[in-house]
Each structure stands twice: as C-alpha cells, then as structure tokens.
Design an enzyme around this catalytic site. Sequence first.
Site, mmCIF file in Angstrom:
data_model
loop_
_atom_site.group_PDB
_atom_site.id
_atom_site.type_symbol
_atom_site.label_atom_id
_atom_site.label_comp_id
_atom_site.label_asym_id
_atom_site.label_seq_id
_atom_site.Cartn_x
_atom_site.Cartn_y
_atom_site.Cartn_z
ATOM 1 N N GLU A 41 0.839 -1.204 0.000
ATOM 2 C CA GLU A 41 0.000 0.000 0.000
ATOM 3 C C GLU A 41 0.876 1.257 0.000
ATOM 4 O O GLU A 41 1.885 1.331 0.708
ATOM 5 C CB GLU A 41 -0.874 -0.046 1.255
ATOM 6 C CG GLU A 41 -1.745 1.159 1.513
ATOM 7 C CD GLU A 41 -2.517 1.037 2.820
ATOM 8 O OE1 GLU A 41 -3.449 1.814 3.023
ATOM 9 O OE2 GLU A 41 -2.172 0.153 3.645
ATOM 10 N N LYS A 111 -9.436 2.645 -2.072
ATOM 11 C CA LYS A 111 -9.700 2.145 -0.722
ATOM 12 C C LYS A 111 -11.030 2.674 -0.194
ATOM 13 O O LYS A 111 -11.356 3.852 -0.349
ATOM 14 C CB LYS A 111 -8.557 2.561 0.222
ATOM 15 C CG LYS A 111 -8.548 1.857 1.563
ATOM 16 C CD LYS A 111 -7.260 2.166 2.314
ATOM 17 C CE LYS A 111 -7.172 1.432 3.630
ATOM 18 N NZ LYS A 111 -5.897 1.717 4.328
ATOM 19 N N CYS A 148 -5.577 -3.060 2.152
ATOM 20 C CA CYS A 148 -5.455 -3.151 3.607
ATOM 21 C C CYS A 148 -6.783 -3.326 4.331
ATOM 22 O O CYS A 148 -7.371 -4.393 4.312
ATOM 23 C CB CYS A 148 -4.701 -1.933 4.124
ATOM 24 S SG CYS A 148 -3.915 -2.220 5.728
#
Length: 547
Positions: A41, A111, A148
Amino acid sequence: MRIALLQMRSIVGQIQWNCSKVKAALDRAQKDKIDLVVTPELALLGYPCDDLLSFQFTYEKEQSALKELQAYTQKTGVALLVGHTEKTESSWFYNCASLFESGQCLGTIRKERLPSYNIFNEARQFIAFSGTQPLLSFRGKKLGISICEDDWDEVNAYGSTYPRKYPCPGPAFKDERSQCDIHINLSASPFESSKAHTREKAFEALATKMGKPFLWVNRVGAQDAAIFDGQSSVYDPKLCLQAKSFEEDFLVWDESLPAKKMAHNSSDWPQLTWSYLENALCLGIRDFIHQSGSQKVLLGLSGGIDSSCVAALCAQALGPENVTGVSLPSNITSELSKQLAKEHAKKLGIHFKEISIEKSIETLSKEAELSPGTLAYENIQSRIRGVILMAESNSTGALVMACGNKSEYATGYGTLYGDIAGALAPIGDLFKSEVYGLCHFMNRNEKVFADELLARPPTAELAHNQKDTDSLPHYAILDAFLYELLERQGHAFIDRDWSTFLRNTTAPELLKKVLGSEFKRFQAPPILRVSNWAFGKSWSMPIATKT
C-alpha cells in the site's frame, strides 16, 4: 501465472528512491519470467504519509514516478500492481492501487475503509471510495484487488479491543470482486507483539471463505514510531508461502505448482513472540537512526536493566562500533553501578566513557539553592546527565537514546529534560516486566546480561539506597495494573479490587499518577510501538485536566 510480492521498505517522502526499488524489482521479474509484481500500500509515497501529502510538490513527484513506472512496464514486459494516491476534484485524495501492463493502465481500485484509530489517521487526507469496484482482467485471470483495511474489517485482524469504525460486511466484498480468480491485498500493517498468529489465522479463514488464492503483500521497515514486519503471505486456502520477517523480500507464487501448506506449531509461538519483539525493536532503531541522517547513537549507561537492554539492542541494530555508553556517576552512584556499566559495555564491544557529574551538581545546587534530600536536588542530577548527553550528541552527531520503559512513562517516573530526553525511546512500549523478559530471552544463546545485572533491585539512584519500590508498587503488581488499564482500556481495572496487592498506594492514586503525567509523555521522544496501545500517536489524551 507467476506473481511476485514485493515486500519493500519505503521511506516516506523519498519518492524517487522508492520508485527505483520498484523498477529494480521489475528488472528482476523480467529475468525470472514473472507475470506480475505487486507492491504494498502507498509504496511510492510511503506509509504513513501524514500531512506530507498536503504539499502539492509531493503529489506531483509521486505522479511523475507513477508515469515512469507505467512506461517501464512496456520496457520490461512485466505487469505492475502498485499502491499510490489519486487526487480528487475536491482536492482530497484516494488511497489507490493501479494495474499497469505494457505501458497501459488496466484499472484502478480505491480504498473504501479508512482507519482512523490508534496510530491511523487516514481520514485526515483521504476520502473513502463509495462506488462499485471492478474486477481487473489480467492475462486470462480475474483479479479481485483490495487495500489493507478493506479486507481487515472483514477478518477483524486487529483484534476485538479495537473499535470498528465501519460495519463488517457479510461477504468479502459487496461487489463483483467476490467472483475473482485470485484475490490480492496491498497492505501496510504495523507490527504488534501478539499480532502475527492472529493475522495468519484470520487470513486463512478469509481464503477458505472465498475459496480463492489470497495474496497479501505487506510493507517492511520502520517509519518514526511505527514498525512494519513484512511477512507477506499466500493462502491457498491455508498458509502456503510466507516472506521473511523484518526484511525486504521478493516472494514468488507460481499458480502451476502445487501448494505446500505451512503450519506453525502452537508451542512455537511464545518463542516466536520474543524473537519478533527483539527483531522489531532492532529494525525500529536502525531505520529511525539511518532515516534521521545519523549512523551512531549514545546513551547513559547506568548499570541498570533498562539502559543495558537499550545498549544491547542498539549494538545489535547498528553494530557495536556505532554505540557509545556513557557512565555519569555522582557521589550517590554505587561502585556496583559503575562496575556493571563498564563490564556491560565491554561485553557488548561498544565504546565507553565515564564522566563524573559531582562538581556540576555541587555548583548548580549551590547556585539554585537546592538542598540534598529534596526532589529538586534529585532531579538536578538527572538533568545534568541529560545536558551532558545532548552536548556529546552535538559534538559527535550521535543521537541520544532515552532508556525509559512503559511502566515509568505511564506513572511519570522519570525526569523531564533529564532521563526522558533523547531522539528515540526504544523500549518505551515495554513494561518493566517485559524488559526483564526480553533480556532473559536475549541471554538464550549467549550471556549478554550478567546475572548480577538481572538480579539487582531497580533504582533511579538519585538518592542514597533509593529503590523504585520507594515510590511505586513492585513492578509485577504495577505492570498487571497498568496492563488492565492501558491494554484492556480499563474494563477489568474498573471491576477489580486491587487493595490486596497495592500496599503502599491505592488504585485511584495510581490512576491519578497515570492521568497526571501526560505533560511528560507529550514531551517525550518517539516511542517504538510494539503493542496495541503505545504512548505517542496511539495515545491521544488531554494534557491539563486538573481542576
């Protein structure tokens, strides 16, 4: 399909340096006939980037590097899935991952869940994506890509003590990515001493639930107080490949080869936990010092367990030739303390010097009209030591290590501008009991710490025959109390009767010590984070609360 997980060490803000590491990985992948390289990330900017992203030049540099990498995939013939930022029309940012092949962008995933708890504060710069995320088609495969927390809310990998800021979905995804052939997650997952086992079991459960290979790539290295342990893994559905811990790695998964399941014996985990802790602290020290532009450290070596532990960790992390222990005795310092400090330095092979502070104490206490036996007189000794260490730092360029532990920081048992002073507090997230445990573990193969050093009662030695237990409960009791209060966030602390154990104080008095010492912790150096709730960014408390 051959996919390489690039477990890389990014440095926040060093975008071109980070970019060069990705290009080197693409060159290696070309030789090894890899189809796709996957970074962690925010690999180009570094994680956590904090307010560095607010500068326009930072974003422009990252976008330039991103275009460079996109073009590089045409040169190497190797595809790249890379973590980066994307600016929105409202001047906020998405945390993204883009797939490049042959100089073209095949798609971008953004995200959805932004952690804003503990050390995380992504909502300060990023906005959550709320649209539908597509599958990305790549060489006949459908890739389901996440970043994540978008998976970790699902598996609750951080543990039940963390408040969940977003509802956990039923399926792994609410969109078509659940129909993928291969699932890939780009992460920057910070280390915690008991996290690896929980994370492994959680990701095995997710891979089993999806019924698809799950590839997880994590960053490695330290950034300020945060430590990242790597351990990038492939689950198919059980753990079948795992990268190194606390080191950069290039983990290759070949879809055509049968998966060889890896298993850890449950009896290994206590030993692994201590080993991980030792490696994490060494990594944190090394990266902090080097990324701060220095190579050397110095510390006050008192002949006590805390400074001895820090000296040993620094010698291991940086090499003994880059560590100096300074003994700073006064007329109160015992011969045993001086002897143990000198012998420990010799054992470690670090530089050692002794500087008496007796004359300085005499002069300053006279000018300030301080009487022996008073708190001010005791603390002037610690502050003189801090002045000398900082002067040595100015002269040599070595950074000063603060040697306080979590028990001391919690109760305010330290001298502001004295032993609290320093560039970094390596063991500031270890309770005193854990410092002893770590030292015993480090003695497993070679006696790094002398028996007399491990056995002597803890003392600040700012007064004759002074012991820590003059001011605090025994650490075995104090640490149990602090663990309930800090790590379990007070739940068990509220209901438990501590009167049997706290003989020279009470639970309310100890709680008052903790809450009344925030002004000291606020001015303390960065503390390497190895637990769920460390002082520093993990700990956000008001400073002045007394009425």
